[in-house]
Design a protein around this motif. Structure first.
Motif, PDB file in Angstrom:
ATOM      1  N   PRO A   1      -1.239   0.847  25.837  1.00 47.09           N
ATOM      2  CA  PRO A   1       0.821  -0.008  25.416  1.00 47.09           C
ATOM      3  C   PRO A   1       1.536  -0.216  24.471  1.00 47.09           C
ATOM      4  O   PRO A   1       2.721   0.629  24.617  1.00 47.09           O
ATOM      5  N   PRO A   2       1.178   0.046  23.023  1.00 42.16           N
ATOM      6  CA  PRO A   2       1.748   0.355  22.063  1.00 42.16           C
ATOM      7  C   PRO A   2       2.436   2.327  22.246  1.00 42.16           C
ATOM      8  O   PRO A   2       3.649   2.217  21.513  1.00 42.16           O
ATOM      9  N   CYS A   3       1.417   2.660  22.772  1.00 38.88           N
ATOM     10  CA  CYS A   3       1.722   3.978  22.027  1.00 38.88           C
ATOM     11  C   CYS A   3       2.617   4.188  23.561  1.00 38.88           C
ATOM     12  O   CYS A   3       4.029   4.709  23.217  1.00 38.88           O
ATOM     13  N   ARG A   4       2.502   3.844  24.622  1.00 31.52           N
ATOM     14  CA  ARG A   4       4.025   3.983  25.623  1.00 31.52           C
ATOM     15  C   ARG A   4       5.107   3.167  25.418  1.00 31.52           C
ATOM     16  O   ARG A   4       6.383   3.246  25.682  1.00 31.52           O
ATOM     17  N   ALA A   5       5.122   2.098  24.275  1.00 30.41           N
ATOM     18  CA  ALA A   5       6.079   1.712  23.836  1.00 30.41           C
ATOM     19  C   ALA A   5       7.074   2.721  22.693  1.00 30.41           C
ATOM     20  O   ALA A   5       7.928   2.539  22.917  1.00 30.41           O
ATOM     21  N   VAL A   6       6.283   3.512  21.989  1.00 26.89           N
ATOM     22  CA  VAL A   6       6.808   4.346  21.207  1.00 26.89           C
ATOM     23  C   VAL A   6       7.130   5.231  22.309  1.00 26.89           C
ATOM     24  O   VAL A   6       8.597   5.924  21.720  1.00 26.89           O
ATOM     25  N   LEU A   7       6.785   5.947  23.658  1.00 28.53           N
ATOM     26  CA  LEU A   7       7.145   6.943  23.560  1.00 28.53           C
ATOM     27  C   LEU A   7       8.792   6.510  24.738  1.00 28.53           C
ATOM     28  O   LEU A   7       9.295   6.901  24.470  1.00 28.53           O
ATOM     29  N   MET A   8       8.380   5.390  25.161  1.00 29.70           N
ATOM     30  CA  MET A   8       9.973   4.544  26.202  1.00 29.70           C
ATOM     31  C   MET A   8      11.090   4.835  24.592  1.00 29.70           C
ATOM     32  O   MET A   8      12.170   5.410  24.717  1.00 29.70           O
TER      33      MET A   8
ATOM     34  N   GLU B   1       1.259   2.217  13.818  1.00 30.45           N
ATOM     35  CA  GLU B   1       1.617   0.677  14.000  1.00 30.45           C
ATOM     36  C   GLU B   1       2.815   0.701  14.798  1.00 30.45           C
ATOM     37  O   GLU B   1       3.199   1.662  14.545  1.00 30.45           O
ATOM     38  N   SER B   2       2.308   1.219  16.216  1.00 30.79           N
ATOM     39  CA  SER B   2       3.591   1.532  16.978  1.00 30.79           C
ATOM     40  C   SER B   2       4.701   0.313  16.595  1.00 30.79           C
ATOM     41  O   SER B   2       6.139   1.869  16.688  1.00 30.79           O
ATOM     42  N   ARG B   3       5.110  -0.288  16.295  1.00 30.33           N
ATOM     43  CA  ARG B   3       6.052  -1.013  16.086  1.00 30.33           C
ATOM     44  C   ARG B   3       7.275  -0.568  14.570  1.00 30.33           C
ATOM     45  O   ARG B   3       8.179  -0.556  14.132  1.00 30.33           O
ATOM     46  N   ALA B   4       5.948  -0.059  13.608  1.00 24.53           N
ATOM     47  CA  ALA B   4       6.539   0.427  12.469  1.00 24.53           C
ATOM     48  C   ALA B   4       7.129   1.601  12.381  1.00 24.53           C
ATOM     49  O   ALA B   4       7.559   2.139  12.024  1.00 24.53           O
ATOM     50  N   ILE B   5       6.659   2.722  13.719  1.00 25.95           N
ATOM     51  CA  ILE B   5       6.925   3.541  14.004  1.00 25.95           C
ATOM     52  C   ILE B   5       8.226   3.833  15.050  1.00 25.95           C
ATOM     53  O   ILE B   5       9.236   4.600  14.727  1.00 25.95           O
ATOM     54  N   MET B   6       7.984   2.375  15.684  1.00 30.17           N
ATOM     55  CA  MET B   6       9.414   2.402  16.739  1.00 30.17           C
ATOM     56  C   MET B   6      10.581   2.743  15.659  1.00 30.17           C
ATOM     57  O   MET B   6      12.139   2.919  15.389  1.00 30.17           O
ATOM     58  N   ARG B   7      10.881   1.359  14.428  1.00 33.55           N
ATOM     59  CA  ARG B   7      11.713   1.842  13.312  1.00 33.55           C
ATOM     60  C   ARG B   7      11.925   2.439  12.405  1.00 33.55           C
ATOM     61  O   ARG B   7      13.253   2.628  12.451  1.00 33.55           O
ATOM     62  N   TYR B   8      10.877   3.210  12.241  1.00 33.96           N
ATOM     63  CA  TYR B   8      10.816   4.528  11.820  1.00 33.96           C
ATOM     64  C   TYR B   8      12.160   5.364  12.749  1.00 33.96           C
ATOM     65  O   TYR B   8      12.770   6.266  11.889  1.00 33.96           O
ATOM     66  N   LEU B   9      11.531   6.004  13.298  1.00 35.27           N
ATOM     67  CA  LEU B   9      12.731   6.884  14.621  1.00 35.27           C
ATOM     68  C   LEU B   9      13.186   6.453  14.335  1.00 35.27           C
ATOM     69  O   LEU B   9      14.594   7.823  14.397  1.00 35.27           O
ATOM     70  N   ILE B  10      13.779   5.520  14.636  1.00 33.07           N
ATOM     71  CA  ILE B  10      15.672   4.824  15.007  1.00 33.07           C
ATOM     72  C   ILE B  10      16.169   4.900  13.276  1.00 33.07           C
ATOM     73  O   ILE B  10      17.246   5.774  13.177  1.00 33.07           O
ATOM     74  N   GLU B  11      15.769   4.685  11.764  1.00 32.40           N
ATOM     75  CA  GLU B  11      15.402   4.755  11.343  1.00 32.40           C
ATOM     76  C   GLU B  11      15.919   6.070  10.551  1.00 32.40           C
ATOM     77  O   GLU B  11      17.463   6.598   9.403  1.00 32.40           O
ATOM     78  N   LYS B  12      15.879   6.823  11.233  1.00 29.74           N
ATOM     79  CA  LYS B  12      15.304   8.390  10.740  1.00 29.74           C
ATOM     80  C   LYS B  12      17.078   8.923  11.329  1.00 29.74           C
ATOM     81  O   LYS B  12      17.509   9.537  10.790  1.00 29.74           O
ATOM     82  N   TYR B  13      15.840   9.137  12.793  1.00 28.59           N
ATOM     83  CA  TYR B  13      16.740   9.705  13.394  1.00 28.59           C
ATOM     84  C   TYR B  13      18.492   9.290  14.841  1.00 28.59           C
ATOM     85  O   TYR B  13      18.596   9.284  15.130  1.00 28.59           O
TER      86      TYR B  13
END
Length: 223
Positions: free
Chosen positions: A12-19, A66-78
């Motif tokens: 599930p955390p992987c799919r959160a990042v994919l979404m 860590e999925s939630r860190a990755i999600m925030r990173y993708l938004i803050e960078k891109y």
């Protein structure tokens, strides 16, 4: 821009990042790892991530897990102007609160309840009650607003609906939690990428958990 994404689709955390990546139209270089075969324990992957967990990204040499860190990173960078994680301090604080609720309470209690199935052990009523209490909190939140952190979609919604796909795969009955169930239905029907990311993974994991439950039943009958 090349972002390597190490993942297992059933996670599930992987799919959160994919979404999140789909929503932001960020391309990921997918690198699937089969955890059941121990592919995450290879020397090559351990060198990238000593915790050897998924999801993990490598963005031009920068490593993050860590999925939630990755999600925030993708938004803050891109996608720094994305409403999924808006720059307004108070709105971000509420999103962070729900992300913390997810990892520290909801997903934790769900995992404690359901993970014994993976080890061919029966679930415990006490663990189920803790998970239900977590769902009750979420249900109360959703009784007052359209999405989990506000009246706007955020990465907290993507994280939590991905988390709850575990219970969905275990055929947990959400009927008691009307607002949670309606929110899940809404996201499934309005997010254009939901089925693409989740449907096959949920079907596959549902079949796997059914097999495990049958093995538990047969094991108990032999006692």
């Amino acid at each position: 821009m090349t972002i390597d994404f190490y993942y297992m689709i059933e996670s599930p955390p992987c799919r959160a990042v994919l979404m999140t990546a789909k929503h932001l139209q960020i391309s990921l270089n997918l690198k699937s790892l089969n955890l059941a075969k121990g592919e995450h324990l290879s020397d090559q992957f351990r060198e990238i991530n000593p915790q050897h967990c998924v999801p993990t990204i490598v963005d031009n040499g920068f490593v993050l897990w860590e999925s939630r860190a990755i999600m925030r990173y993708l938004i803050e960078k891109y996608a720094s102007n994305s409403d999924l994680y808006p720059q307004d301090l108070e709105r971000r604080a509420k999103i962070n609160q729900l992300l913390d609720f997810d990892i520290g309470t909801l997903y934790k209690n769900q995992s404690n309840f359901l993970n014994p199935i993976l080890e061919l052990m029966p679930t415990k009523k006490s663990d189920e009650e803790k998970f239900r209490k977590s769902l009750s909190i979420l249900d109360t939140i959703l009784s007052k607003q359209k999405f989990v952190a506000s009246d706007a979609l955020s990465i907290a919604d993507l994280s939590i609906i991905a988390s709850l796909s575990y219970a969905e795969s275990a055929e947990f009955d959400f009927t008691e939690f009307t607002h949670v169930k309606n929110w899940m239905t809404m996201l499934k029907t309005t997010l254009s990428y939901y089925d693409e990311v989740n449907s096959e993974a949920i079907k596959s994991f549902t079949s796997y958990l059914k097999m495990k439950k049958q093995e538990i039943k047969e094991k108990m009958e032999l006692k």
